[in-house]
Design an enzyme around this catalytic site. Structure first.
Site, PDB file in Angstrom:
ATOM      1  NE  ARG A  13      13.792  24.381 -10.561  1.00 15.03           N
ATOM      2  CZ  ARG A  13      14.191  25.538 -10.119  1.00 15.03           C
ATOM      3  NH1 ARG A  13      15.441  26.032 -10.221  1.00 15.03           N
ATOM      4  NH2 ARG A  13      13.645  26.382  -9.606  1.00 15.03           N
ATOM      5  CG  ASP A  14      19.989  20.361 -17.649  1.00 14.86           C
ATOM      6  OD1 ASP A  14      20.671  21.460 -17.948  1.00 14.86           O
ATOM      7  OD2 ASP A  14      20.859  19.013 -17.578  1.00 14.86           O
ATOM      8  CB  ILE A  15      14.504  22.416 -21.535  1.00 14.23           C
ATOM      9  CG1 ILE A  15      13.682  21.835 -20.616  1.00 14.23           C
ATOM     10  CG2 ILE A  15      14.569  22.433 -22.833  1.00 14.23           C
ATOM     11  CD1 ILE A  15      13.246  20.485 -20.974  1.00 14.23           C
ATOM     12  CB  THR A  54      23.277  23.564 -19.009  1.00 15.84           C
ATOM     13  OG1 THR A  54      23.107  22.069 -18.415  1.00 15.84           O
ATOM     14  CG2 THR A  54      24.325  23.595 -20.059  1.00 15.84           C
TER      15      THR A  54
END
Length: 217
Positions: free
Chosen positions: A3-5, A49
């Protein structure tokens, strides 16, 4: 589900790459061991992000699954190939709006030297609807292996072609090769980490979006 690549969460060293900072996934798992993601997203909170969040992630869709990471890998590839995010905007809110409403300029027009098969894969990863994306990281890896094999075969044929006046194709720029390798490594990292389900240390480099509008770093 990571969920935050994003670029800041990928460490590279030559032919090796590591997906790092599983803080978002770990925090959600620790905070919601019973209710899971759905119990969290229905409260109107999206975590990640903005520049690298899938539309369903931004909308706090309770059905959001691992394909948010596939979308982020597509964003990474696009940025590597063009030098800019397809949804760049002056503010987080404008970026989120672009993610939800805009379609990226086709790579075929922005970087025509990129192999069509690679461009097509990146565009499928960036599909607004999760069902139109590759099913998982293994599917991305399989397609990348096929593309790499085809490129290698083409290069071999060109090298051994015999012609009186050979016409050379424009060489594929190193940036394209580098982007392909990074996407392969990131997808492999996602698949491997998902298969192991191993915990990783949390990190602060995320944002929390309350109600889809207010952003606090």
């Amino acid at each position: 589900i990571h969920r935050d690549i994003k670029p800041a969460n990928i460490l590279s060293d030559g032919a090796h790459a590591l997906v790092t900072d599983f803080g978002v996934a770990k925090a959600l798992g620790a905070a919601l061991p019973l209710t899971g993601i759905a119990g969290h997203t229905t409260s109107g909170m999206a975590i990640g992000t903005p520049a690298y969040m899938a539309p369903e992630q931004l909308a706090a869709d309770p059905a959001a699954d691992h394909r948010v990471d596939i979308y982020a890998v597509g964003l990474l590839a696009y940025e590597l190939l063009t030098g800019a995010s397809p949804f760049a905007a002056p503010s987080p809110t404008a970026t989120m709006t672009a993610q939800l409403t805009r379609t990226p300029d086709p790579l075929a027009t922005v970087r025509p030297e990129v192999p069509p098969a690679f461009s097509g894969l990146v565009e499928r990863c960036l599909a607004k609807t999760p069902d139109e994306r590759p099913a998982d990281a293994r599917a991305v890896l399989t397609e990348l292996d096929r593309i790499s094999g085809a490129l290698a075969a083409d290069a071999h044929r060109e090298e051994h072609a015999v012609a009186a006046a050979p016409v050379r194709k424009a060489p594929m720029v190193p940036l394209v090769v580098g982007a392909l390798m990074v996407v392969v490594l990131v997808a492999a990292g996602l698949w491997w980490d998902g298969a192991r389900q191993a915990p990783a240390p949390a990190g602060p480099d995320t944002v929390v979006v309350q109600g889809g509008t207010d952003v606090a770093e």
